[in-house]
Enzyme design. Structure first.
Site, PDB file in Angstrom:
ATOM      1  N   ASP A  97      -6.930  23.344  20.167  1.00 28.15           N
ATOM      2  CA  ASP A  97      -8.060  24.031  20.988  1.00 28.15           C
ATOM      3  C   ASP A  97      -9.221  23.768  20.388  1.00 28.15           C
ATOM      4  O   ASP A  97      -9.664  23.738  19.425  1.00 28.15           O
ATOM      5  CB  ASP A  97      -7.663  25.679  20.812  1.00 28.15           C
ATOM      6  CG  ASP A  97      -8.437  26.531  21.795  1.00 28.15           C
ATOM      7  OD1 ASP A  97      -8.209  26.369  23.055  1.00 28.15           O
ATOM      8  OD2 ASP A  97      -9.498  27.323  21.131  1.00 28.15           O
ATOM      9  N   GLU A 152       3.105  12.709   7.259  1.00 32.48           N
ATOM     10  CA  GLU A 152       4.218  13.031   5.918  1.00 32.48           C
ATOM     11  C   GLU A 152       5.645  13.614   6.446  1.00 32.48           C
ATOM     12  O   GLU A 152       6.532  13.552   5.696  1.00 32.48           O
ATOM     13  CB  GLU A 152       3.600  14.251   5.229  1.00 32.48           C
ATOM     14  CG  GLU A 152       2.354  13.704   4.277  1.00 32.48           C
ATOM     15  CD  GLU A 152       1.845  14.614   3.668  1.00 32.48           C
ATOM     16  OE1 GLU A 152       2.563  15.619   3.185  1.00 32.48           O
ATOM     17  OE2 GLU A 152       0.622  14.886   3.487  1.00 32.48           O
TER      18      GLU A 152
HETATM   19  C1  GLC Z   1      -9.576  26.830  25.118  1.00 34.90           C
HETATM   20  C2  GLC Z   1      -8.486  27.634  25.675  1.00 34.90           C
HETATM   21  C3  GLC Z   1      -9.336  28.664  26.389  1.00 34.90           C
HETATM   22  C4  GLC Z   1     -10.072  29.662  25.453  1.00 34.90           C
HETATM   23  C5  GLC Z   1     -10.744  28.807  24.635  1.00 34.90           C
HETATM   24  C6  GLC Z   1     -11.260  29.719  23.430  1.00 34.90           C
HETATM   25  O1  GLC Z   1     -10.543  26.146  25.962  1.00 34.90           O
HETATM   26  O2  GLC Z   1      -8.018  26.788  26.507  1.00 34.90           O
HETATM   27  O3  GLC Z   1      -8.194  29.615  27.254  1.00 34.90           O
HETATM   28  O4  GLC Z   1     -10.608  30.729  26.022  1.00 34.90           O
HETATM   29  O5  GLC Z   1     -10.391  27.598  24.255  1.00 34.90           O
HETATM   30  O6  GLC Z   1     -10.402  29.516  22.532  1.00 34.90           O
END
Ligand code: GLC
Length: 538
Positions: A214, A276
């Site tokens: 993310d 790993e």
């Molecule tokens: C990413 C996720 C989104 C979230 C953001 C903050 O873009 O896809 O849904 O709100 O990160 O974590």
């Protein structure tokens, strides 16, 4: 393990994104959960995908639907228990499906133990040094430390109280590029990478096949935390269009908070950890960078395996725009030897049938874009519900949950997150037990769109996705070279190995080149390819 042909499984895999809270609710609390997913894995096999990416299911106050993680090594009781992850993985692997989980390294939840400790420990403490706490500017430190805006609207800083007992005074500010409940970590503090390496190993040891990273472009900020240039004093106007809602960085915009060079060191070390383990474990970056070239830096041979390519998702319905996306993407990844990825919808953007105008035309275009995307080399990501042709739902204000909507009053993302209709004629359409109300209301007119209804209908969008995924395994595996055939500007015409693909973005039917029809996204008209339709020929 690499397949018999020496190609690792993820390189041309079709990934299906499961948005946990909206997929299948096994216990009737209105939220999807892990046992719900496990019970539906057979469905994903029938559809024909290769892998599942599951959005965050970790303990979280759910201020951003789980992207605010309070504990990276556990499961939120709303979604199940750790044993449910094990059962899910076992079942998926039995069925030949790979499983990728979400990793959220840019920020924690404000309820993470580290952040609680940071608040209690006060300025200058090692506990605060895991985050980005700074003194405010101006008299009394009343103004935020810089002019950065949160992606979700408003300042990217929130002020905390001084923890000194009895002081009653206001203290430092902390940075949050997203909601105030999502404080950004300081990746220059060695405790942070150390913690995430343990988290990676924790899930790898349990058997996950990979990670979706993310906000992969966010971990490092310019060390000085200087102002962003080009933002009017007092903060900029919030971006109003959909692209900005999707966190798209505009080329040439000054972005001291995104895509800093130091981030690549982290991914090099993660690559080492992944290697790993046996089984070609992988990671895919969510990196909204400014150009295809900067995106390609995340997938150099010693970094992550894939990065989402959002270019198509941002392109309008236009053959020349699609051609530019294909050309630009392939040119960007070729020098680093990475496979491209393709994605048309996810939980952060308006669903693609709606983007393409909605109604029957929007759906026809969405199917055509999907068929075109599935012909391309590399891997494709499918967002749950797109195989049903679901459109964005107009969620009533009183039911909205997305912090973006609350902070900005703009469209928000709930409309793409409404639960999946499985069967029956009334809400919750088999999403959960009868009588349980889903966390977002489901439209009254979805009876024809349920999985059960569409599986019975050979002309349904579900049947089309299944046929396309089957055909892809047969005919769309021929090398990474794509030839963009010269043609009318309203028709995208490309060749990959023995496969010819046409996508008619114009307003008139077009003649087909020679070849045997493998699959079309809609009906042909007297042997011609109608507008808003794509076709594969061999
Ligand atoms: C990413 C996720 C989104 C979230 C953001 C903050 O873009 O896809 O849904 O709100 O990160 O974590």
């Amino acid at each position: 393990m690499a397949g018999a042909d020496g190609v690792p499984w993820w390189r041309d895999a079709v990934f299906y994104q499961v948005y946990v809270r909206s997929f299948a609710d096994s216990d009737g609390d209105g939220l999807g959960d892990l046992p719900g997913i496990t019970s539906r894995l057979r469905y994903l096999c029938d559809l024909g995908v290769d892998a599942v990416w599951i959005t965050p299911f970790y303990p979280s106050p759910q201020h951003d639907a789980g992207y605010d993680v309070a504990d990276y090594r556990s499961v939120d009781p709303r979604f199940g228990r750790l044993e449910d992850v094990d059962a899910l993985l076992a079942r998926a692997h039995d069925l030949g499906l790979r499983v990728v989980v979400d990793l959220v390294p840019n920020h924690t939840s404000s309820e993470h133990v580290w952040f609680r400790q940071a608040l209690a420990a006060g300025p200058g403490s090692p506990e605060r040094a895991r985050y980005l706490f700074r003194k405010g500017r101006g008299p009394g430190g009343d103004r935020p430390p810089n002019n950065w805006e949160s992606v979700f609207g408003g300042p990217a800083w929130t002020r905390v109280d001084d923890p000194t007992p009895g002081s009653g005074s206001r203290g430092e500010w902390y940075l949050h590029l997203f909601d105030r409940s999502q404080p950004d970590l300081d990746w220059r503090n060695p405790e942070v990478p150390a913690m995430f390496e343990e988290v990676l190993r924790f899930w790898l040891d349990r058997g996950v096949d990979g990670f979706r990273v993310d906000v992969a472009h966010g971990l490092f900020k310019v060390e000085s935390l200087r102002d962003q240039r080009g933002i009017p004093a007092g903060g900029g106007d919030l971006p109003s269009d959909r692209e900005e809602r999707s966190m798209v960085a505009r080329e040439a915009r000054d972005e001291p908070m995104w895509d800093q060079p130091e981030v690549h060191e982290v991914y090099r070390s993660w690559r080492g950890v992944l290697e790993e383990y046996s089984g070609d474990r992988m990671a895919v970056a969510e990196a909204w960078t400014q150009t295809p070239q900067s995106m390609a830096r995340y997938v150099r041979p010693d970094e992550l395996h894939q990065a989402f390519n959002f270019a198509w998702l941002l392109a309008p319905w236009s053959a020349s725009a699609f051609a530019d996306v294909v050309r630009g993407t392939l040119a960007a990844v070729a020098p680093v030897g990475a496979a491209p990825t393709w994605v048309l919808s996810n939980h952060d953007v308006v669903r693609h049938p709606t983007r393409y105008g909605g109604g029957s035309r929007g759906l026809a275009r969405a199917r055509a874009a999907t068929l075109t995307m599935l012909a391309l080399p590399g891997s494709a990501y499918v967002y749950q519900g797109e195989e049903l042709g679901l459109e964005e739902v107009d969620v009533p204000p009183e039911s909205r949950q997305d912090p973006y909507w609350f902070r900005t009053g703009k469209v928000g993302r709930d409309g793409a997150r409404v639960p999946i209709p499985w069967r029956g004629t009334r809400s919750p359409y088999g999403f959960g037990p009868r009588g349980a109300s889903p966390w977002l209301p489901m439209p009254d007119d979805w009876a024809q769109l349920t999985v059960a209804a569409q599986r019975r209908d050979p002309g349904s969008t579900w049947s089309f996705y299944r046929d396309a995924l089957r055909a892809r395994r047969r005919v769309a595996r021929d090398g990474d070279d794509v030839e963009l055939v010269e043609g009318r500007s309203t028709v995208l015409h490309l060749r990959r190995g023995g496969l010819t693909v046409l996508c008619n973005c114009g307003t008139r039917p077009v003649r087909l080149p020679a070849g045997e029809v493998v699959l079309a996204s809609g009906r042909l008209e007297r042997g011609l390819l109608p507008p808003d339709t794509a076709i594969w020929l061999v």
